[in-house]
Scaffold this motif. Sequence first.
Motif, PDB file in Angstrom:
ATOM      1  N   ILE A   1     -13.575 -36.076 -83.266  1.00 47.47           N
ATOM      2  CA  ILE A   1     -14.061 -36.167 -81.892  1.00 47.47           C
ATOM      3  C   ILE A   1     -12.902 -36.432 -80.940  1.00 47.47           C
ATOM      4  O   ILE A   1     -12.810 -35.834 -79.857  1.00 47.47           O
ATOM      5  CB  ILE A   1     -15.124 -37.273 -81.774  1.00 47.47           C
ATOM      6  N   CYS A   2     -11.985 -37.304 -81.339  1.00 43.76           N
ATOM      7  CA  CYS A   2     -10.832 -37.617 -80.486  1.00 43.76           C
ATOM      8  C   CYS A   2      -9.946 -36.393 -80.293  1.00 43.76           C
ATOM      9  O   CYS A   2      -9.475 -36.128 -79.176  1.00 43.76           O
ATOM     10  CB  CYS A   2     -10.028 -38.768 -81.099  1.00 43.76           C
TER      11      CYS A   2
ATOM     12  N   TYR B   1     -10.878 -33.298 -80.421  1.00 43.63           N
ATOM     13  CA  TYR B   1     -11.598 -32.354 -79.567  1.00 43.63           C
ATOM     14  C   TYR B   1     -11.540 -32.789 -78.105  1.00 43.63           C
ATOM     15  O   TYR B   1     -11.362 -31.972 -77.202  1.00 43.63           O
ATOM     16  CB  TYR B   1     -13.048 -32.223 -80.029  1.00 43.63           C
ATOM     17  N   CYS B   2     -11.679 -34.089 -77.864  1.00 42.86           N
ATOM     18  CA  CYS B   2     -11.577 -34.602 -76.489  1.00 42.86           C
ATOM     19  C   CYS B   2     -10.187 -34.343 -75.915  1.00 42.86           C
ATOM     20  O   CYS B   2     -10.048 -34.035 -74.718  1.00 42.86           O
ATOM     21  CB  CYS B   2     -11.899 -36.094 -76.460  1.00 42.86           C
ATOM     22  N   ASP B   3      -9.158 -34.472 -76.750  1.00 42.42           N
ATOM     23  CA  ASP B   3      -7.797 -34.170 -76.286  1.00 42.42           C
ATOM     24  C   ASP B   3      -7.674 -32.709 -75.869  1.00 42.42           C
ATOM     25  O   ASP B   3      -7.044 -32.384 -74.853  1.00 42.42           O
ATOM     26  CB  ASP B   3      -6.778 -34.480 -77.385  1.00 42.42           C
ATOM     27  N   ARG B   4      -8.292 -31.822 -76.641  1.00 45.26           N
ATOM     28  CA  ARG B   4      -8.203 -30.388 -76.336  1.00 45.26           C
ATOM     29  C   ARG B   4      -8.892 -30.058 -75.011  1.00 45.26           C
ATOM     30  O   ARG B   4      -8.351 -29.320 -74.193  1.00 45.26           O
ATOM     31  CB  ARG B   4      -8.846 -29.572 -77.456  1.00 45.26           C
ATOM     32  N   ILE B   5     -10.088 -30.593 -74.796  1.00 43.07           N
ATOM     33  CA  ILE B   5     -10.839 -30.226 -73.599  1.00 43.07           C
ATOM     34  C   ILE B   5     -10.420 -31.036 -72.388  1.00 43.07           C
ATOM     35  O   ILE B   5     -10.913 -30.801 -71.281  1.00 43.07           O
ATOM     36  CB  ILE B   5     -12.350 -30.393 -73.823  1.00 43.07           C
ATOM     37  N   SER B   6      -9.486 -31.987 -72.576  1.00 44.39           N
ATOM     38  CA  SER B   6      -9.003 -32.780 -71.451  1.00 44.39           C
ATOM     39  C   SER B   6      -7.625 -32.315 -70.983  1.00 44.39           C
ATOM     40  O   SER B   6      -7.033 -32.935 -70.113  1.00 44.39           O
ATOM     41  CB  SER B   6      -8.932 -34.268 -71.839  1.00 44.39           C
TER      42      SER B   6
ATOM     43  N   LYS C   1     -21.427 -30.808 -76.694  1.00 45.19           N
ATOM     44  CA  LYS C   1     -21.789 -31.960 -75.887  1.00 45.19           C
ATOM     45  C   LYS C   1     -21.126 -33.190 -76.483  1.00 45.19           C
ATOM     46  O   LYS C   1     -21.356 -33.523 -77.650  1.00 45.19           O
ATOM     47  CB  LYS C   1     -23.318 -32.150 -75.854  1.00 45.19           C
ATOM     48  N   ILE C   2     -20.290 -33.828 -75.700  1.00 44.77           N
ATOM     49  CA  ILE C   2     -19.660 -35.071 -76.137  1.00 44.77           C
ATOM     50  C   ILE C   2     -20.583 -36.232 -75.774  1.00 44.77           C
ATOM     51  O   ILE C   2     -20.990 -36.377 -74.616  1.00 44.77           O
ATOM     52  CB  ILE C   2     -18.288 -35.270 -75.475  1.00 44.77           C
TER      53      ILE C   2
ATOM     54  N   HIS D   1      -8.183 -27.303 -68.685  1.00 45.93           N
ATOM     55  CA  HIS D   1      -9.595 -27.623 -68.483  1.00 45.93           C
ATOM     56  C   HIS D   1      -9.796 -28.509 -67.260  1.00 45.93           C
ATOM     57  O   HIS D   1     -10.811 -29.118 -67.106  1.00 45.93           O
ATOM     58  CB  HIS D   1     -10.147 -28.315 -69.732  1.00 45.93           C
TER      59      HIS D   1
END
Length: 361
Positions: free
Chosen positions: A349-350, A352-357, A146-147, A361
């Motif tokens: 966090i950044c 991880y956000c890059d990976r899931i964006s 959960k972000i 995805h």
Amino acid sequence: MGDSRLQPLVLSEDERLVLQGWAKRRTTAQGLAKRARIVLACADGLNNTAVAARLDTDRGTVSRWRTRFLQRRLDGLSDEPRPGVPRTITDAQVEEVVVRTLEEVPEGATHWSKRELARRVGISPTSVLRIWRAFGLQPWRTETFKISPDPLLIDKIRDVVGLYLAPPANAAVFAVDEKPQIQALERTAPVMPMVPGTPERRSFDYVRHGTVDLFAALNTATGKVIGRLSAQHRAVDFRDFLDEIDRQTDPGLAVHVICDNLSAHKAPVVHKWLLAHPRFDLHFTPTYSSWINQVERWFAELQRRCLERGVFCSLDELETALEDWIKTWNEQARPFKWTKTADQIIDRICRYCDRISGPGH
């Protein structure tokens, strides 16, 4: 090429991420995991002797994998081809296993089993499992994430982590939270104790004798815990717990309280209490970020060592067990050590956000 012992070993960000993933493997690819840990230790600037001592191996092994990595980078950590029976599985079949695992699911199911995929590809289930292990694939596992959508995420991370790594002078820092609805569970049959060759056994069903809420304040400097049991966790109960912290803390110290965003923590009755006690300052964790509150780590110990296998025939027994646990903990308390800086957390966090964006995805 010169002596590898004299050459600095510098990793790119991508190489470090790959090596850290390999190093975490415990049950599979043990050789690769060990080599990854050797290279990561070398990248910390240690010489071969120091790395060998840290990882409990010999200096020749460290020298070999340091040299192989410097010569061929990540490819140098793979096993060399060995003589033996010719391969019966083609590269195309290996690719098909990997591609189907990552991009497809069997009809009527959510993920592949090794037998289903083996029938589809035309190889044995054992071969499928070996390919999965080689590529780090575990389709039977899943994890949740959960972000935090908190608009003040970065500011709150810096605030809380700053209290851990550089606490203010003449101040006490407490990580505070509630563990609600702790159940007093009694098994329907007596627990059978452990004997040689047989673990402890207990019935799967139980009788519940009520619940209790536990307020806990972990002193991040000493590791000691202030606890208070309550029938509920309303705003007035939180206010009463703040009174308890106030009574047990040196009056000459400022008090910083780290807590989550529960509405009871921000209620008017709490705000009024804070105005009457100016030495108290509340710091709120980001939304959906309980992992940053150190008292959660203490709750995990409480669950594992006291509650998970406990048998309580009444609510009084449960309350006595909780009070005894807190007393025992405080007699030998030691603080949890926070190691990550705010920048490291935010950078992760950044990433991880890059990976899931990404496009996938």
